[in-house]
Design a protein around this motif. Sequence first.
Motif, PDB file in Angstrom:
ATOM      1  N   LEU A 184       0.811  -1.212   0.000  1.00 17.90           N
ATOM      2  CA  LEU A 184       0.000   0.000   0.000  1.00 17.90           C
ATOM      3  C   LEU A 184       0.847   1.266   0.000  1.00 17.90           C
ATOM      4  O   LEU A 184       0.483   2.259  -0.617  1.00 17.90           O
ATOM      5  CB  LEU A 184      -0.924   0.009   1.221  1.00 17.90           C
ATOM      6  CG  LEU A 184      -1.936  -1.131   1.302  1.00 17.90           C
ATOM      7  CD1 LEU A 184      -2.693  -1.059   2.614  1.00 17.90           C
ATOM      8  CD2 LEU A 184      -2.882  -1.076   0.126  1.00 17.90           C
ATOM      9  N   TYR A 185       1.955   1.265   0.724  1.00 19.02           N
ATOM     10  CA  TYR A 185       2.797   2.446   0.857  1.00 19.02           C
ATOM     11  C   TYR A 185       4.191   2.148   0.336  1.00 19.02           C
ATOM     12  O   TYR A 185       4.835   1.191   0.757  1.00 19.02           O
ATOM     13  CB  TYR A 185       2.916   2.878   2.329  1.00 19.02           C
ATOM     14  CG  TYR A 185       1.669   3.488   2.886  1.00 19.02           C
ATOM     15  CD1 TYR A 185       1.317   4.789   2.573  1.00 19.02           C
ATOM     16  CD2 TYR A 185       0.847   2.764   3.729  1.00 19.02           C
ATOM     17  CE1 TYR A 185       0.170   5.355   3.089  1.00 19.02           C
ATOM     18  CE2 TYR A 185      -0.302   3.326   4.257  1.00 19.02           C
ATOM     19  CZ  TYR A 185      -0.634   4.618   3.934  1.00 19.02           C
ATOM     20  OH  TYR A 185      -1.768   5.177   4.449  1.00 19.02           O
ATOM     21  N   LEU A 186       4.677   3.000  -0.550  1.00 15.36           N
ATOM     22  CA  LEU A 186       6.044   2.895  -1.006  1.00 15.36           C
ATOM     23  C   LEU A 186       6.961   3.455   0.069  1.00 15.36           C
ATOM     24  O   LEU A 186       6.527   4.156   0.984  1.00 15.36           O
ATOM     25  CB  LEU A 186       6.233   3.667  -2.311  1.00 15.36           C
ATOM     26  CG  LEU A 186       5.399   3.175  -3.489  1.00 15.36           C
ATOM     27  CD1 LEU A 186       5.590   4.089  -4.682  1.00 15.36           C
ATOM     28  CD2 LEU A 186       5.770   1.748  -3.844  1.00 15.36           C
ATOM     29  N   ARG A 187       8.241   3.172  -0.065  1.00 17.36           N
ATOM     30  CA  ARG A 187       9.201   3.655   0.923  1.00 17.36           C
ATOM     31  C   ARG A 187       9.188   5.185   0.939  1.00 17.36           C
ATOM     32  O   ARG A 187       9.336   5.834  -0.085  1.00 17.36           O
ATOM     33  CB  ARG A 187      10.595   3.152   0.579  1.00 17.36           C
ATOM     34  CG  ARG A 187      11.607   3.572   1.594  1.00 17.36           C
ATOM     35  CD  ARG A 187      12.916   2.897   1.356  1.00 17.36           C
ATOM     36  NE  ARG A 187      13.763   3.153   2.491  1.00 17.36           N
ATOM     37  CZ  ARG A 187      15.045   3.452   2.390  1.00 17.36           C
ATOM     38  NH1 ARG A 187      15.617   3.477   1.213  1.00 17.36           N
ATOM     39  NH2 ARG A 187      15.736   3.688   3.471  1.00 17.36           N
ATOM     40  N   GLY A 188       8.982   5.755   2.108  1.00 18.15           N
ATOM     41  CA  GLY A 188       8.993   7.198   2.290  1.00 18.15           C
ATOM     42  C   GLY A 188       7.674   7.895   2.000  1.00 18.15           C
ATOM     43  O   GLY A 188       7.535   9.090   2.262  1.00 18.15           O
ATOM     44  N   GLU A 189       6.695   7.187   1.475  1.00 12.39           N
ATOM     45  CA  GLU A 189       5.415   7.814   1.117  1.00 12.39           C
ATOM     46  C   GLU A 189       4.652   8.284   2.355  1.00 12.39           C
ATOM     47  O   GLU A 189       4.154   9.412   2.406  1.00 12.39           O
ATOM     48  CB  GLU A 189       4.574   6.829   0.311  1.00 12.39           C
ATOM     49  CG  GLU A 189       3.308   7.403  -0.246  1.00 12.39           C
ATOM     50  CD  GLU A 189       2.536   6.393  -1.092  1.00 12.39           C
ATOM     51  OE1 GLU A 189       1.479   6.785  -1.603  1.00 12.39           O
ATOM     52  OE2 GLU A 189       2.977   5.238  -1.222  1.00 12.39           O
ATOM     53  N   TRP A 190       4.559   7.432   3.371  1.00 10.28           N
ATOM     54  CA  TRP A 190       3.858   7.809   4.589  1.00 10.28           C
ATOM     55  C   TRP A 190       4.591   8.950   5.296  1.00 10.28           C
ATOM     56  O   TRP A 190       3.964   9.867   5.827  1.00 10.28           O
ATOM     57  CB  TRP A 190       3.733   6.610   5.531  1.00 10.28           C
ATOM     58  CG  TRP A 190       2.967   6.935   6.766  1.00 10.28           C
ATOM     59  CD1 TRP A 190       1.618   6.875   6.938  1.00 10.28           C
ATOM     60  CD2 TRP A 190       3.504   7.411   8.015  1.00 10.28           C
ATOM     61  NE1 TRP A 190       1.276   7.281   8.210  1.00 10.28           N
ATOM     62  CE2 TRP A 190       2.422   7.613   8.887  1.00 10.28           C
ATOM     63  CE3 TRP A 190       4.782   7.683   8.468  1.00 10.28           C
ATOM     64  CZ2 TRP A 190       2.589   8.068  10.184  1.00 10.28           C
ATOM     65  CZ3 TRP A 190       4.947   8.144   9.770  1.00 10.28           C
ATOM     66  CH2 TRP A 190       3.855   8.331  10.614  1.00 10.28           C
TER      67      TRP A 190
END
Length: 182
Positions: A132-138
Amino acid sequence: MRLRKAPKTPLAVAGILATPLYFVALMAMSLAIEKPSTRHVLSHGSIVERLGDPVGSTERTIWLLALIPPVGLLLIGVGGMLIGRAGVITSSLTAIAATVVLLVPLDTWTHRHTARYPDGIDLIPRSSTSDLYLRGEWEVSARRTAEQLGITTIVLAGLAIAIFALLEVRRRRGIVPPGPPP
């Protein structure tokens, strides 16, 4: 007894400003402290380190540390009641200072949080369809939220100071009588 007769405006302003300040602190503390738990698993004859959701004590620490700035602001608001009406300025300046203190290290905290979660906050590899979340997206989203709430806190504090100044000028000038009828 002295607090009963004191003006409540500094405490009210501190209470209003404590709400967005709390959420700024919550986002900032999440970026600063949160880390995944680790567990060691035997896989194909070797021990592999697996990352998991944060431990409950880490989450509790984040929530408790996020309470410190707004509670401090409320205590300053109570102290501002003893100053009088000018305590509004004290409460507002304290909110601005606390917000700036939380916003300045956000860039460092964002980079460190990203480094602690190599597959992203959901801990699912990028190759998976469940990712659901790429690295650094959150982290970017949390930083943007903290910055926007911080700006909101600073603007509200500035408005409180401006309104106080306008009302103080009006109070010192006295009531201006209406002009004579034509």
